[in-house]
Design a protein around this motif. Structure first.
Motif, mmCIF file in Angstrom:
data_model
loop_
_atom_site.group_PDB
_atom_site.id
_atom_site.type_symbol
_atom_site.label_atom_id
_atom_site.label_comp_id
_atom_site.label_asym_id
_atom_site.label_seq_id
_atom_site.Cartn_x
_atom_site.Cartn_y
_atom_site.Cartn_z
ATOM 1 N N ALA A 19 0.799 -1.231 0.000
ATOM 2 C CA ALA A 19 0.000 0.000 0.000
ATOM 3 C C ALA A 19 0.831 1.281 0.000
ATOM 4 O O ALA A 19 0.283 2.369 0.130
ATOM 5 C CB ALA A 19 -0.987 0.031 1.163
ATOM 6 N N ARG A 119 -4.600 3.450 3.375
ATOM 7 C CA ARG A 119 -4.603 3.025 1.972
ATOM 8 C C ARG A 119 -5.070 1.569 1.830
ATOM 9 O O ARG A 119 -5.841 1.259 0.926
ATOM 10 C CB ARG A 119 -3.209 3.182 1.362
ATOM 11 N N ARG A 123 -8.520 -0.330 -0.294
ATOM 12 C CA ARG A 123 -8.328 -1.261 -1.412
ATOM 13 C C ARG A 123 -9.458 -2.267 -1.511
ATOM 14 O O ARG A 123 -9.955 -2.755 -0.502
ATOM 15 C CB ARG A 123 -7.045 -2.064 -1.205
#
Length: 178
Positions: A19, A119, A123
């Protein structure tokens, strides 16, 4: 310089934990440098993907054939350049890549745990679960003083990261070290 007199295009490993933006930065960097793009995730054996998808960290035995495949990818592009996104978390992993392609440059994208967790939480299309972030951070060994590479903050926008990377990668060596 290459035989034609033009500067040799580099082989670059965009590295870091999950990430951090490796794939996005690698894609943009390959476009800017005009070289091939690779993603080490595509070179994982199915058994590795299944293990990570189940939340089980890979061990060094799992990683060895994968790293050798990434090394072959780099070696095949040694004369023409290439950029590959690959975690390359440990120095010993980078040694495998360096043995295949001695001129490789590592671009370590670095970010805070909070940014990475955010992050990962956003996802929806990746096999790496958030539960493995801490294990990756625990394994990460920063670039050593004898390793050819750069550390760049992964927090800015990817195009800004790439501008910084291109500037540092294309700067003459005597200026880059000073």
């Amino acid at each position: 310089m290459s035989a034609s007199g033009s500067p040799r295009r580099p082989c670059v490993v965009v590295m870091g934990v999950s990430a951090v933006g490796k794939t996005t930065v690698a894609r943009l960097l390959s476009e800017q440098l005009g070289v091939a793009l690779g993603d080490a995730d595509d070179l994982h054996p199915e058994a590795n993907i299944a293990k990570m998808s189940a939340g089980v960290p890979l061990d060094d035995t799992d990683r060895r054939p994968w790293l050798e495949a990434v090394g072959r990818w780099l070696r095949e592009r040694n004369d023409v350049g290439g950029v590959v996104a690959c975690s390359a978390l440990k120095r010993s992993y980078r040694d495998v890549l360096r043995s295949a392609c001695p001129s490789v440059v590592f671009l370590h994208l670095s970010a805070s745990r909070a940014l990475l967790a955010d992050r990962i939480g956003q996802r929806t299309d990746h096999f790496m679960p958030a539960s493995l972030l801490d294990s990756q951070l625990a394994v990460l060994e920063p670039l050593g003083p004898r390793e050819r590479g750069l550390v760049i903050d992964a927090a800015p926008a990817p195009d800004r990261i790439v501008r910084t990377a291109v500037d540092l990668l294309t700067r003459p060596r005597d200026q880059a070290s000073g």
